[in-house]
Motif scaffolding. Structure first.
Motif, PDB file in Angstrom:
ATOM      1  N   LEU A 496       0.815  -1.209   0.000  1.00 35.59           N
ATOM      2  CA  LEU A 496       0.000   0.000   0.000  1.00 35.59           C
ATOM      3  C   LEU A 496       0.851   1.263   0.000  1.00 35.59           C
ATOM      4  CD1 LEU A 496      -2.958  -0.824   2.427  1.00 35.59           C
ATOM      5  CD2 LEU A 496      -3.049  -0.498  -0.055  1.00 35.59           C
ATOM      6  N   GLU A 497       1.963   1.235   0.713  1.00 32.59           N
ATOM      7  CA  GLU A 497       2.812   2.433   0.764  1.00 32.59           C
ATOM      8  C   GLU A 497       3.277   2.827  -0.633  1.00 32.59           C
ATOM      9  OE1 GLU A 497       2.874   0.678   4.817  1.00 32.59           O
ATOM     10  OE2 GLU A 497       3.033  -0.127   2.777  1.00 32.59           O
ATOM     11  N   SER A 498       3.610   1.839  -1.457  1.00 38.33           N
ATOM     12  CA  SER A 498       4.041   2.118  -2.823  1.00 38.33           C
ATOM     13  C   SER A 498       2.885   2.617  -3.673  1.00 38.33           C
ATOM     14  CB  SER A 498       4.645   0.855  -3.444  1.00 38.33           C
ATOM     15  OG  SER A 498       5.002   1.076  -4.790  1.00 38.33           O
ATOM     16  N   LEU A 499       1.714   2.001  -3.534  1.00 35.75           N
ATOM     17  CA  LEU A 499       0.543   2.407  -4.322  1.00 35.75           C
ATOM     18  C   LEU A 499       0.124   3.832  -3.991  1.00 35.75           C
ATOM     19  CD1 LEU A 499      -1.578  -0.866  -4.049  1.00 35.75           C
ATOM     20  CD2 LEU A 499      -0.323  -0.063  -6.063  1.00 35.75           C
ATOM     21  N   VAL A 500       0.074   4.149  -2.706  1.00 31.18           N
ATOM     22  CA  VAL A 500      -0.316   5.508  -2.306  1.00 31.18           C
ATOM     23  C   VAL A 500       0.683   6.524  -2.838  1.00 31.18           C
ATOM     24  CG1 VAL A 500      -0.638   7.049  -0.332  1.00 31.18           C
ATOM     25  CG2 VAL A 500      -1.634   4.755  -0.290  1.00 31.18           C
ATOM     26  N   HIS A 501       1.969   6.192  -2.781  1.00 27.03           N
ATOM     27  CA  HIS A 501       2.988   7.100  -3.318  1.00 27.03           C
ATOM     28  C   HIS A 501       2.755   7.346  -4.808  1.00 27.03           C
ATOM     29  CE1 HIS A 501       6.876   8.924  -4.099  1.00 27.03           C
ATOM     30  NE2 HIS A 501       7.150   7.984  -4.989  1.00 27.03           N
ATOM     31  N   LYS A 502       2.465   6.293  -5.559  1.00 30.52           N
ATOM     32  CA  LYS A 502       2.235   6.436  -6.995  1.00 30.52           C
ATOM     33  C   LYS A 502       1.039   7.348  -7.285  1.00 30.52           C
ATOM     34  CE  LYS A 502       5.105   3.327  -9.062  1.00 30.52           C
ATOM     35  NZ  LYS A 502       5.987   3.609 -10.235  1.00 30.52           N
ATOM     36  N   LEU A 503       0.023   7.275  -6.435  1.00 36.75           N
ATOM     37  CA  LEU A 503      -1.212   8.034  -6.652  1.00 36.75           C
ATOM     38  C   LEU A 503      -1.128   9.468  -6.135  1.00 36.75           C
ATOM     39  CD1 LEU A 503      -3.800   5.279  -5.649  1.00 36.75           C
ATOM     40  CD2 LEU A 503      -3.463   6.209  -7.953  1.00 36.75           C
ATOM     41  N   THR A 504      -0.087   9.784  -5.377  1.00 37.47           N
ATOM     42  CA  THR A 504      -0.063  11.079  -4.688  1.00 37.47           C
ATOM     43  C   THR A 504       1.243  11.833  -4.915  1.00 37.47           C
ATOM     44  OG1 THR A 504       0.666  10.000  -2.618  1.00 37.47           O
ATOM     45  CG2 THR A 504      -1.704  10.262  -2.957  1.00 37.47           C
ATOM     46  N   ARG A 505       2.209  11.606  -4.056  1.00 38.35           N
ATOM     47  CA  ARG A 505       3.447  12.383  -4.074  1.00 38.35           C
ATOM     48  C   ARG A 505       4.190  12.259  -5.393  1.00 38.35           C
ATOM     49  NH1 ARG A 505       5.303  16.965  -1.983  1.00 38.35           N
ATOM     50  NH2 ARG A 505       7.438  16.875  -1.155  1.00 38.35           N
ATOM     51  N   ASP A 506       4.200  11.085  -5.979  1.00 37.69           N
ATOM     52  CA  ASP A 506       4.937  10.872  -7.210  1.00 37.69           C
ATOM     53  C   ASP A 506       4.394  11.754  -8.329  1.00 37.69           C
ATOM     54  OD1 ASP A 506       7.023   9.533  -8.610  1.00 37.69           O
ATOM     55  OD2 ASP A 506       5.547   8.235  -9.560  1.00 37.69           O
ATOM     56  N   GLY A 507       3.085  11.756  -8.517  1.00 34.11           N
ATOM     57  CA  GLY A 507       2.491  12.592  -9.552  1.00 34.11           C
ATOM     58  C   GLY A 507       2.613  14.073  -9.252  1.00 34.11           C
ATOM     59  N   ALA A 508       2.498  14.434  -7.970  1.00 37.56           N
ATOM     60  CA  ALA A 508       2.638  15.843  -7.594  1.00 37.56           C
ATOM     61  C   ALA A 508       4.034  16.351  -7.935  1.00 37.56           C
ATOM     62  CB  ALA A 508       2.356  16.005  -6.101  1.00 37.56           C
ATOM     63  N   ARG A 509       5.051  15.552  -7.651  1.00 33.61           N
ATOM     64  CA  ARG A 509       6.414  15.977  -7.942  1.00 33.61           C
ATOM     65  C   ARG A 509       6.687  16.010  -9.438  1.00 33.61           C
ATOM     66  NH1 ARG A 509      10.219  12.717  -3.744  1.00 33.61           N
ATOM     67  NH2 ARG A 509      11.808  14.110  -4.612  1.00 33.61           N
ATOM     68  N   LEU A 510       6.103  15.085 -10.192  1.00 40.02           N
ATOM     69  CA  LEU A 510       6.278  15.090 -11.640  1.00 40.02           C
ATOM     70  C   LEU A 510       5.810  16.408 -12.238  1.00 40.02           C
ATOM     71  CD1 LEU A 510       6.907  13.669 -14.338  1.00 40.02           C
ATOM     72  CD2 LEU A 510       4.620  12.651 -14.239  1.00 40.02           C
ATOM     73  N   TYR A 511       4.724  16.971 -11.697  1.00 41.53           N
ATOM     74  CA  TYR A 511       4.174  18.217 -12.214  1.00 41.53           C
ATOM     75  C   TYR A 511       4.513  19.427 -11.348  1.00 41.53           C
ATOM     76  CZ  TYR A 511       2.022  16.463 -16.357  1.00 41.53           C
ATOM     77  OH  TYR A 511       1.843  15.951 -17.627  1.00 41.53           O
ATOM     78  N   GLY A 512       5.504  19.277 -10.479  1.00 44.60           N
ATOM     79  CA  GLY A 512       5.989  20.429  -9.723  1.00 44.60           C
ATOM     80  C   GLY A 512       5.030  20.960  -8.695  1.00 44.60           C
ATOM     81  N   LEU A 513       4.065  20.141  -8.250  1.00 43.26           N
ATOM     82  CA  LEU A 513       3.072  20.589  -7.263  1.00 43.26           C
ATOM     83  C   LEU A 513       3.620  20.286  -5.866  1.00 43.26           C
ATOM     84  CD1 LEU A 513      -0.104  19.272  -9.104  1.00 43.26           C
ATOM     85  CD2 LEU A 513       0.979  21.519  -9.285  1.00 43.26           C
ATOM     86  N   THR A 514       4.489  21.139  -5.410  1.00 45.46           N
ATOM     87  CA  THR A 514       5.274  20.854  -4.207  1.00 45.46           C
ATOM     88  C   THR A 514       4.495  21.000  -2.914  1.00 45.46           C
ATOM     89  OG1 THR A 514       6.046  23.156  -4.200  1.00 45.46           O
ATOM     90  CG2 THR A 514       7.410  21.540  -5.349  1.00 45.46           C
ATOM     91  N   ASP A 515       3.283  21.517  -2.989  1.00 43.61           N
ATOM     92  CA  ASP A 515       2.526  21.787  -1.761  1.00 43.61           C
ATOM     93  C   ASP A 515       1.537  20.687  -1.409  1.00 43.61           C
ATOM     94  OD1 ASP A 515       0.820  22.225  -3.893  1.00 43.61           O
ATOM     95  OD2 ASP A 515      -0.141  24.007  -3.020  1.00 43.61           O
ATOM     96  N   ARG A 516       1.540  19.586  -2.139  1.00 43.85           N
ATOM     97  CA  ARG A 516       0.515  18.548  -1.934  1.00 43.85           C
ATOM     98  C   ARG A 516       1.097  17.159  -2.191  1.00 43.85           C
ATOM     99  NH1 ARG A 516      -3.570  21.134  -5.754  1.00 43.85           N
ATOM    100  NH2 ARG A 516      -2.347  22.927  -5.045  1.00 43.85           N
ATOM    101  N   GLY A 517       0.271  16.132  -1.885  1.00 46.64           N
ATOM    102  CA  GLY A 517       0.685  14.763  -2.139  1.00 46.64           C
ATOM    103  C   GLY A 517       1.395  14.100  -0.983  1.00 46.64           C
ATOM    104  N   LEU A 518       1.392  14.729   0.192  1.00 44.18           N
ATOM    105  CA  LEU A 518       2.113  14.194   1.338  1.00 44.18           C
ATOM    106  C   LEU A 518       1.362  14.567   2.610  1.00 44.18           C
ATOM    107  CD1 LEU A 518       4.884  12.729   1.884  1.00 44.18           C
ATOM    108  CD2 LEU A 518       5.805  15.005   2.387  1.00 44.18           C
ATOM    109  N   VAL A 519       1.183  13.596   3.498  1.00 45.21           N
ATOM    110  CA  VAL A 519       0.599  13.895   4.813  1.00 45.21           C
ATOM    111  C   VAL A 519       1.757  14.307   5.720  1.00 45.21           C
ATOM    112  CG1 VAL A 519      -0.786  13.049   6.733  1.00 45.21           C
ATOM    113  CG2 VAL A 519      -1.215  12.193   4.428  1.00 45.21           C
TER     114      VAL A 519
END
Length: 592
Positions: A496-519
């Protein structure tokens, strides 16, 4: 101190991909996570009991086609029902800005043909209150949504805006054309575009049969656009490369073609200095091609280039259902009953004489002429009936070879068309089949598993707002968590940790959205609270809620106890609250 929202006792999977899940409380105020702890004693305006539930970041869907839907809709289903809190549109090189009045019809034809968004829907839904890309962003900026939205500048409308008929007819761009395109890209980036997109796939055509402008653009043109995008230090370049060619018997030609295609991608990354993301799929004509592309990407990454392939978490294809697309819809004896409610229609289809007639008839040419897109879908799927899979309930998106219609037909001594007909018309007419064009070359998701486990590969291709009569892949976040994290039975699952990362922080960082995708404290409070044991997909249904009564397939979800956007609860117990805290994201507002 009283906080706005207190989420108590959940299992926090923070999106980092490295930290294991842990139990804790999350406090939210003024749209930000202000405290995370084992037990937070602050009073709260709203308390969410997350005992036994997951607390994860809101999902980032960076591959959507809501470019038109942004104008007429503020809820943005189907993504809204699946925990998505940020979407990015303007993918695959197609969009609606910039646009001169004389070319609007052509842009609608492109979107209808490439992304299966009915032209009549776009005709009624778009108000065309813009000409330039910055004006299009301003039009969206005046609205509130259930989630944050961002847009990339698409190459096709840009090329047509600059070159007019020459761009539509695939003439080579002049030096002056390229200079003007580059200037407009810089203008778009200054206005807040999240990047630029382009497409080279030959299968993408307008409803009139024309290739997408830019499909045959010379590399000089794309490199100049990429360089212009990167001059301001922001932006991601998304591209659909040419697919695998040939077959296993023509492996040499395929390898040469794809190596050259990857070098084109490398040129874009080198010229822009920014991330480039390309579509990676398993092709039935060359089922191991994806491995070669990944190896090229690994080499480029080692050399310092920022290249990220993106793939889908399941097979890519088309659903057939009685209230949606199916190959019998244009046959005269079916047209006689097409107006009936689904259950009555299914009963009429089971009549012996009508069944024999429909199975024997040719399609009505007059009916097909009235629906060119639907006609093309029929032509595409008619020859694939044997390789189509019966989807049993609960929906199994990894059906085994025994669920293929040709295998069932052999066992029953009938034709695959008869198996399809009887499945769709059984009971109340709820039967569904799937024809997977990509990512299912081995009658399994084993290749997808390998791609998803590779840290270079991003999870994309939800296609929200597109292909709405064919599929509902915007349900991908719910599928990804429930299938890969819990339900898969034909192969290994993914933590689950890998899946959640793929759905959240990984995509946010790809598009430079540095303020989201992480609790984490200080991060934007875009969050999902999920009853993981109950998480699942509902049966796809055809609805008619688009402009002009246009139809689309929607697929709901269950298990979302709460979704928060900017600290505001937008969904509670799988139902909308009515809140619309989402706004347009402009790149300059979120990037350092």
């Amino acid at each position: 101190m009283t906080v706005d929202v207190l989420i108590k006792g959940g299992t926090i999977i923070d999106g980092s991909g490295t930290n294991p899940g842990y139990t804790g409380d999350v406090a939210v105020s003024e749209g930000r996570i202000i405290e995370i702890g084992g037990r937070i004693s602050s009073a709260a305006t709203h308390v969410i009991d997350a005992d036994g539930a997951l607390v994860v970041p809101g999902f980032i869907d960076f591959h959507t086609h809501y470019d038109g839907q942004f104008i007429w809709d503020d809820q943005l289903d189907p993504s809204f029902s699946h925990g998505v809190t940020t979407v990015v549109a303007g993918n695959c090189g197609v969009g609606f800005a910039p646009a001169d009045e004389k070319h609007r019809g052509r842009l609608i034809e492109l979107m209808e043909g490439v992304e299966d968004i009915p032209g009549i829907v776009l005709d009624e839904g778009l108000d065309w209150s813009w000409r330039s890309f910055p004006e299009y962003l301003d039009r969206i900026d005046g609205k509130a949504f259930t989630m944050d939205v961002g847009v990339q500048l698409a190459h096709a409308p840009l090329r047509v805006f600059v070159m007019g008929e020459r761009g539509l007819h695939h003439e080579n761009a002049t030096a002056e054309d390229i200079s003007e395109m580059a200037s407009l890209v810089e203008q778009a980036m200054l206005a807040g575009a999240l990047g630029v997109s382009a497409g080279r796939v030959l299968e993408h055509k307008s409803v009139a049969g024309a290739h997408v402008p830019g499909t045959f653009a010379e590399q000089e043109e794309l490199v100049a656009i990429a360089a212009a995008m990167g001059r301001h230090g922001t932006g991601t370049f998304q591209i659909i490369p040419l697919g695998a060619v040939g077959s296993a018997q023509d492996r040499g030609a395929s390898v040469r073609s794809r190596r050259e295609e990857h070098r084109r991608i490398e040129d874009l990354a080198r010229a822009s200095g920014r991330p480039v993301t390309y579509l990676l799929q398993q092709f039935p004509s060359d089922p191991t091609d994806w491995k070669a592309m990944l190896s090229y990407t690994a080499e480029s990454t080692a050399a310092g280039l920022r290249i990220r392939p993106q793939t889908s978490a399941r097979g890519i294809g088309m659903l057939s259902m009685l209230d949606g697309h199916h190959i019998f819809r244009f046959r005269p004896s079916y047209l006689e009953i097409a107006h009936l409610p689904r259950a009555q229609r299914a009963a009429a289809m089971r009549e012996t004489d009508r069944r024999a007639a429909i199975l024997a008839e040719e399609d009505s040419a007059a009916a097909m002429a009235k629906d060119p897109t639907g006609s093309e879908l029929v032509r595409t799927t008619r020859g694939r009936v044997g390789s189509t899979f019966r989807l049993d309930m609960p929906l199994d998106y990894e059906p085994g070879p025994d669920k293929r219609l040709d295998a069932i037909a052999r066992a029953q001594g009938v034709t695959p068309q008869e198996v399809l007909y009887d499945h769709l018309s059984a009971a109340q007419g709820e039967g569904i089949t799937a024809s997977f064009f990509l990512n299912y070359g081995d009658n399994s998701l084993d290749a997808v598993y390998e791609m998803m486990r590779n840290p270079l590969v991003a999870n994309g291709l939800g296609d929200g707002g597109a292909h709405m009569r064919m599929m509902c892949d915007a349900s991908m976040p719910t599928f990804t968590l429930s299938f890969w994290g819990r339900d898969r039975s034909r192969g290994p699952r993914i933590p689950l940790e890998s899946l959640v990362h793929k759905l959240t922080r990984d995509g946010a960082r790809l598009y430079g959205l540095t303020d989201r995708g992480l609790v984490a404290e200080g991060m934007r409070a875009d969050l999902n609270v999920i009853d993981f044991q109950s998480l699942g997909l509902e049966t796809p249904v055809m609805t008619h809620d688009l402009p002009s009564g246009g139809g689309r397939i929607l697929q709901g979800a269950r298990g979302y106890l709460a979704t928060l956007v900017d600290g505001v609860v937008t969904r509670r117990h799988d139902a909308a609250t009515g809140a619309k805290p989402g706004r347009l994201i402009r790149a300059t507002a979120v990037r350092g």
